[in-house]
Design a protein around this motif. Structure first.
Motif, PDB file in Angstrom:
ATOM      1  N   LEU A   1       5.113   5.539   3.294  1.00  0.00           N
ATOM      2  CA  LEU A   1       4.256   6.672   3.614  1.00  0.00           C
ATOM      3  C   LEU A   1       4.985   7.750   4.404  1.00  0.00           C
ATOM      4  N   ALA A   2       5.940   7.361   5.188  1.00  0.00           N
ATOM      5  CA  ALA A   2       6.729   8.316   5.965  1.00  0.00           C
ATOM      6  C   ALA A   2       8.028   7.640   6.336  1.00  0.00           C
TER       7      ALA A   2
ATOM      8  N   MET B   1       0.702   0.693   9.495  1.00  0.00           N
ATOM      9  CA  MET B   1      -0.388   1.622   9.744  1.00  0.00           C
ATOM     10  C   MET B   1      -1.410   1.027  10.696  1.00  0.00           C
TER      11      MET B   1
ATOM     12  N   THR C   1       2.994   0.870   4.735  1.00  0.00           N
ATOM     13  CA  THR C   1       1.590   0.523   4.908  1.00  0.00           C
ATOM     14  C   THR C   1       1.420  -0.642   5.871  1.00  0.00           C
TER      15      THR C   1
ATOM     16  N   ARG D   1       6.778   7.692  -1.417  1.00  0.00           N
ATOM     17  CA  ARG D   1       6.577   9.025  -0.849  1.00  0.00           C
ATOM     18  C   ARG D   1       7.690   9.964  -1.292  1.00  0.00           C
TER      19      ARG D   1
ATOM     20  N   THR E   1       0.624   9.499  13.556  1.00  0.00           N
ATOM     21  CA  THR E   1       1.410  10.637  14.024  1.00  0.00           C
ATOM     22  C   THR E   1       1.180  11.866  13.153  1.00  0.00           C
TER      23      THR E   1
ATOM     24  N   ASP F   1       3.439  13.667  11.617  1.00  0.00           N
ATOM     25  CA  ASP F   1       4.223  13.599  10.376  1.00  0.00           C
ATOM     26  C   ASP F   1       3.557  12.706   9.334  1.00  0.00           C
ATOM     27  N   GLN F   2       2.905  11.634   9.784  1.00  0.00           N
ATOM     28  CA  GLN F   2       2.204  10.765   8.838  1.00  0.00           C
ATOM     29  C   GLN F   2       0.989  11.467   8.233  1.00  0.00           C
ATOM     30  N   LYS F   3       0.346  12.313   9.002  1.00  0.00           N
ATOM     31  CA  LYS F   3      -0.854  13.001   8.533  1.00  0.00           C
ATOM     32  C   LYS F   3      -0.529  14.167   7.609  1.00  0.00           C
TER      33      LYS F   3
ATOM     34  N   VAL G   1       8.033   4.320   8.075  1.00  0.00           N
ATOM     35  CA  VAL G   1       6.648   3.862   8.163  1.00  0.00           C
ATOM     36  C   VAL G   1       6.196   3.375   6.799  1.00  0.00           C
TER      37      VAL G   1
ATOM     38  N   MET H   1      -3.710   7.150   9.929  1.00  0.00           N
ATOM     39  CA  MET H   1      -2.402   7.705  10.252  1.00  0.00           C
ATOM     40  C   MET H   1      -2.316   8.034  11.742  1.00  0.00           C
TER      41      MET H   1
END
Length: 424
Positions: A410-411, A419, A416, A115, A357, A359-361, A414, A355
């Motif tokens: 991913l964040a 998730m 994978t 990311r 949260t 922030d993840q989205k 966070v 996703m």
């Protein structure tokens, strides 16, 4: 310790390494976006692909799914049908010109496999084009003086081929800076810089007064509320605001852009009705596989077919799906529809289901909005030059942000592995 390791260690301790890295990559990215027809871009893209070549397997999982295979299949279909073009040589020449774009697209999940790297690529691109377009805006302001708002749309020389292209690039950079503005909301200095970048691009989009990009941006912004507002009551309020804004804009469109009241250019959408009608007739002559890939083939077929009179010289049919039908026939339209449909569904599933949260989205939703932005514009125009580059490269970016195999980050905090599992 070998010489390469010593150089790397020295570079890590060099006090100006960070600023020099930022300057270097910003210049490189600016050259890529500014010179799509020049050998400079080709050299940079080929070098990037060769750099990624040893690690292509690292990015293969991003393509190893139904969506990735659909796009790879579309690419193969386009290559296999080149000899079937009504002007095979012209189609082949156009295909060779953009081959490096597709090679880099295939390598992107390998180049930007985290990311952080992916966000850096987006940030460098947005920063580079913002600097270019801001300098162009200053130049227009100096030359046009008090008539900037009236004459900016027709100002030449263009920074990027055409004012519509420049406006679309500014719109995409605006969406990227909006992402970073939200991401950096707790870091005042970075927040100020990203907000400044977003404002600069929005001002450019307003000043150039290109109607298609402005409508496309309105559509993307309208959709963003439904994506980011999590409670239904807030979405209802957002819908009410959109309805109210639509009523005002429809009543007084000149408040946004005086060109919406220009009856001469609004009639037939600046002559697009002419090219749409005639291209449709030409497409029906070869409905299954089309006339062949490329703008050279289109111009040769179109302008040698006794087209209706028009004050405009058409380089393309000013509509994405109509061009696909003309160039690749019904088969091509179906393949494109399947590939893009799968990609948008994949992004939506990732945003809404996997996703957890906000922030993840945020990043996958921004990519979704950028694709939507270009898709709306493409309903009444062809995404040429830099817009075409964006459209091609958004595919691997979307696949990279939605890949489900570890160890992609991913964040912050966070991966994978943490998730929400897909719904069975």
């Amino acid at each position: 310790m070998n010489d390469v390791a010593r150089i790397r260690q020295w570079w890590r301790t060099f006090p100006y390494a960070g600023p020099l890295r930022v300057l270097f990559f910003t210049v490189i990215v600016a050259l890529v976006w500014l010179y799509p027809k020049k050998g400079v871009q080709d050299g940079i893209l080929i070098a990037a692909f060769l750099y990624a070549l040893p690690n292509l397997r690292r990015g293969w999982p991003a393509w190893r799914n139904a969506t990735g295979i659909a796009f790879l299949g579309l690419f193969v279909y386009s290559l296999l049908t080149l000899p079937l073009s009504t002007h095979a040589e012209l189609s082949a020449r156009d295909a060779v010109k953009v081959l490096d774009l597709f090679l880099v697209a295939f390598a992107m999940p390998s180049l930007f496999n985290t990311r952080k790297k992916l966000e850096s690529a987006l940030l460098y691109s947005a920063s580079a084009v913002t600097i270019l377009l801001s300098s162009h805006l200053v130049r227009m302001a100096i030359d046009l003086k008090g008539r900037l708002l009236q004459d900016a749309h027709c100002y030449e020389p263009f920074m990027m081929v055409h004012c519509n292209v420049e406006s679309m690039v500014a719109g995409a950079a605006f969406l990227v800076f909006c992402f970073f503005t939200v991401k950096w909301r707790k870091q005042p200095k970075l927040l100020m810089l990203s907000a400044l970048g977003a404002a600069a691009n929005l001002i450019y989009l307003f000043v150039l007064a290109s109607r298609g990009p402005q409508i496309a941006m309105a559509g993307a912004v309208s959709l963003s509320g439904f994506m980011f507002l999590r409670k239904w009551k807030y979405r209802v309020v957002w819908l009410g605001l959109l309805v109210a804004a639509s009523v005002v804009v429809l009543a007084k469109p000149e408040w946004i852009n005086p060109r919406f009241k220009d009856k001469l250019t609004m009639r037939g959408l600046a002559g697009r009705n002419v090219v749409w009608e005639h291209t449709w007739k030409l497409a029906k002559e070869r409905p299954l596989l089309g006339h062949g890939y490329g703008v050279r083939t289109f111009m040769d077929v179109y302008h040698n077919s006794n087209p209706p009179e028009s004050p405009y010289y058409f380089w393309h049919p000013h509509q994405y799906w109509l061009y696909i039908l003309f160039a690749q026939g019904i088969v091509g339209v179906l393949l494109h529809a399947v590939a893009w449909g799968l990609l948008l569904l994949r992004l939506l599933r990732h945003i809404l289901v996997r996703m957890r949260t906000f922030d993840q989205k945020l990043l996958p939703a921004t990519v979704f909005l950028m694709i939507t932005f270009i898709s709306i514009y493409s309903l009444a125009d062809w995404p040429s030059m830099q817009i075409h580059m964006m459209l091609i490269w958004l595919v691997p970016i979307a696949l990279a942000v939605t890949r489900s195999d570890p160890p992609v980050v991913l964040a912050e905090g966070v991966t994978t592995a943490t998730m929400r599992p897909p719904v069975q």
